[in-house]
Design a protein around this motif. Sequence first.
Motif, PDB file in Angstrom:
ATOM      1  N   THR A 415       0.806  -1.226   0.000  1.00 35.46           N
ATOM      2  CA  THR A 415       0.000   0.000   0.000  1.00 35.46           C
ATOM      3  C   THR A 415       0.836   1.272   0.000  1.00 35.46           C
ATOM      4  O   THR A 415       0.293   2.368  -0.152  1.00 35.46           O
ATOM      5  N   GLY A 416       2.151   1.143   0.210  1.00 33.89           N
ATOM      6  CA  GLY A 416       3.004   2.321   0.222  1.00 33.89           C
ATOM      7  C   GLY A 416       3.022   3.068   1.534  1.00 33.89           C
ATOM      8  O   GLY A 416       3.515   4.200   1.605  1.00 33.89           O
ATOM      9  N   ARG A 417       2.518   2.452   2.598  1.00 31.12           N
ATOM     10  CA  ARG A 417       2.584   3.077   3.922  1.00 31.12           C
ATOM     11  C   ARG A 417       4.019   2.998   4.455  1.00 31.12           C
ATOM     12  O   ARG A 417       4.800   2.148   4.032  1.00 31.12           O
ATOM     13  N   PRO A 418       4.363   3.867   5.399  1.00 28.04           N
ATOM     14  CA  PRO A 418       5.672   3.709   6.055  1.00 28.04           C
ATOM     15  C   PRO A 418       5.777   2.306   6.650  1.00 28.04           C
ATOM     16  O   PRO A 418       4.862   1.866   7.360  1.00 28.04           O
ATOM     17  N   PRO A 419       6.854   1.587   6.375  1.00 28.87           N
ATOM     18  CA  PRO A 419       6.915   0.197   6.808  1.00 28.87           C
ATOM     19  C   PRO A 419       7.033   0.040   8.320  1.00 28.87           C
ATOM     20  O   PRO A 419       7.614   0.878   9.008  1.00 28.87           O
ATOM     21  N   LEU A 420       6.465  -1.047   8.798  1.00 29.14           N
ATOM     22  CA  LEU A 420       6.461  -1.382  10.218  1.00 29.14           C
ATOM     23  C   LEU A 420       7.870  -1.383  10.793  1.00 29.14           C
ATOM     24  O   LEU A 420       8.113  -0.886  11.898  1.00 29.14           O
ATOM     25  N   VAL A 421       8.792  -1.973  10.062  1.00 31.54           N
ATOM     26  CA  VAL A 421      10.220  -1.961  10.390  1.00 31.54           C
ATOM     27  C   VAL A 421      10.983  -1.751   9.085  1.00 31.54           C
ATOM     28  O   VAL A 421      10.421  -1.861   7.998  1.00 31.54           O
ATOM     29  N   ASP A 422      12.258  -1.478   9.185  1.00 32.65           N
ATOM     30  CA  ASP A 422      13.083  -1.333   7.991  1.00 32.65           C
ATOM     31  C   ASP A 422      13.089  -2.664   7.237  1.00 32.65           C
ATOM     32  O   ASP A 422      13.540  -3.692   7.769  1.00 32.65           O
ATOM     33  N   PRO A 423      12.606  -2.690   5.992  1.00 35.25           N
ATOM     34  CA  PRO A 423      12.519  -3.957   5.265  1.00 35.25           C
ATOM     35  C   PRO A 423      13.798  -4.353   4.532  1.00 35.25           C
ATOM     36  O   PRO A 423      13.801  -5.360   3.810  1.00 35.25           O
ATOM     37  N   ALA A 424      14.886  -3.613   4.706  1.00 32.45           N
ATOM     38  CA  ALA A 424      16.091  -3.833   3.910  1.00 32.45           C
ATOM     39  C   ALA A 424      16.617  -5.261   4.016  1.00 32.45           C
ATOM     40  O   ALA A 424      17.047  -5.854   3.017  1.00 32.45           O
ATOM     41  N   ASN A 425      16.605  -5.829   5.217  1.00 33.14           N
ATOM     42  CA  ASN A 425      17.136  -7.185   5.391  1.00 33.14           C
ATOM     43  C   ASN A 425      16.304  -8.244   4.682  1.00 33.14           C
ATOM     44  O   ASN A 425      16.783  -9.361   4.471  1.00 33.14           O
ATOM     45  N   PHE A 426      15.072  -7.900   4.315  1.00 28.88           N
ATOM     46  CA  PHE A 426      14.167  -8.867   3.711  1.00 28.88           C
ATOM     47  C   PHE A 426      13.995  -8.662   2.205  1.00 28.88           C
ATOM     48  O   PHE A 426      13.160  -9.316   1.584  1.00 28.88           O
ATOM     49  N   ARG A 427      14.778  -7.764   1.625  1.00 21.77           N
ATOM     50  CA  ARG A 427      14.602  -7.435   0.209  1.00 21.77           C
ATOM     51  C   ARG A 427      14.969  -8.626  -0.676  1.00 21.77           C
ATOM     52  O   ARG A 427      15.951  -9.333  -0.438  1.00 21.77           O
ATOM     53  N   PHE A 428      14.189  -8.832  -1.706  1.00 22.96           N
ATOM     54  CA  PHE A 428      14.446  -9.900  -2.664  1.00 22.96           C
ATOM     55  C   PHE A 428      15.738  -9.658  -3.436  1.00 22.96           C
ATOM     56  O   PHE A 428      16.478 -10.604  -3.762  1.00 22.96           O
ATOM     57  N   SER A 429      16.068  -8.416  -3.688  1.00 25.22           N
ATOM     58  CA  SER A 429      17.227  -8.082  -4.531  1.00 25.22           C
ATOM     59  C   SER A 429      18.552  -8.462  -3.888  1.00 25.22           C
ATOM     60  O   SER A 429      19.590  -8.437  -4.558  1.00 25.22           O
TER      61      SER A 429
END
Length: 443
Positions: A415-429
């Motif tokens: 939805t483009g909301r501010p994420p609950l936590v930093d999602p960087a560690n979970f990025r697919f890339s």
Amino acid sequence: MPGPTVIPVQGDAALPAKVDVVVIGGGIIGTSTALELAERGLKVALCEKGGIGQEQSSRNWGWVRISRRDPREVPLMAEALRIWKTLDQRVEGDTGYTRAGIMFTCENDKEYADHERWNRNLDGYQLDSRMISGTEYKRMFPGTTMDIKGALFTAEDGRAEPQRAAPLIAEAARRKGAAILTECAVRGVETSGGAISGVVTERGPIACSAVVLAGGAWSSLFSGRFGIRLPQLKVKNSVLRTKPLEGGPGPAIWSNGFAVRKRADGGYTIASGHENVVDIVPNSFRFFFDFLPALRKEWRSLNLRMGGRFFEEARVPKQWAMDEVSPFERCRVLDPEPAKELTDVALANLTKAFPVFAKAEIAQRWAGYIDVTPDAVPVISPVEAIPGFHIATGFSGHGFGIGPAAGKLMADLVTGRPPLVDPANFRFSRFSDGSKIELISGF
């Protein structure tokens, strides 16, 4: 071998023509994502090839833990603990959630120091987690014969019932307006101008602008059909449950020889503390170099086996047309044979530690396939190559407890909301951008 009995969820008869988001997969990650999105007012269709929660989401240990997690998961799991505390009211049902605590035992000074060092990951979270001595351990469990150095005891941790959770979350999503479609495999996605425009299910098409793939052990196969390389393998974990037993431990316990947690029915779920079966399959070679660092660190706990599973997976087509039966329709539920020898050893070790289990009667055994990534950290991420396509998978045996927060984070990203936590560690890339993929051993 029949799996555990899961609360049945009757799927909707009508297939919606158009929604905002299609969620693929009816485990705890998919249902939690669907509930979050529906609560935000989006039109959601959850498509499950079999029944809700029939695979690993109902076959796991039922632990809701922050202790001894990969440090990269700790912020998200802290949010999950908060969500679990009010989840029963939210879903209008009893998930069996209880804040009963979890104990990780330490046999020697080195293990004690390792656990003590790990516990610093919780600094600043104001969670009840501490090291205890072997003497205190015996005071907490007067029936034990274990002679240990001590343990990490996280009173903030708890347990819930896997056979209840995903179905109750799915029903809550339906009350919020989501379509819950069972026996409705998604054969593939459709795009327009390179972006998601819909999915094709076995019952027909659904137009949408976003898709969340929460397919567990099936996610790599689904992604590969569309040229998305998702390094993922399956690990088979075997479990037994007992009939109700008086006098056993209240908190869940992990040790080198067993893992045990009390169930809401008064029985216990028991498994090996660290041993799992890994079938060698074609993908073992395809993703060999992705998983080589993990194999080097964890080979002692992996029972590598070459058998019929290799040929079963070799026969599964990697490409199929949208108007033909897909692999997801040919196998509605993964229901592997449990490794009886591993559960027998776990029960024997538990009985040595807690003699009361000599009276335990085995009610059932089952196994499930854990979907693992090379770093044992999940993917919760958009896929840049296909705008509107998102993946939430690879929870590596840690998905049940973190599931409600993972669903919330996934909904934020959709939805483009501010994420609950930093999602960087979970990025697919991270699997393709040159990042160092590191398994932090012991989690």
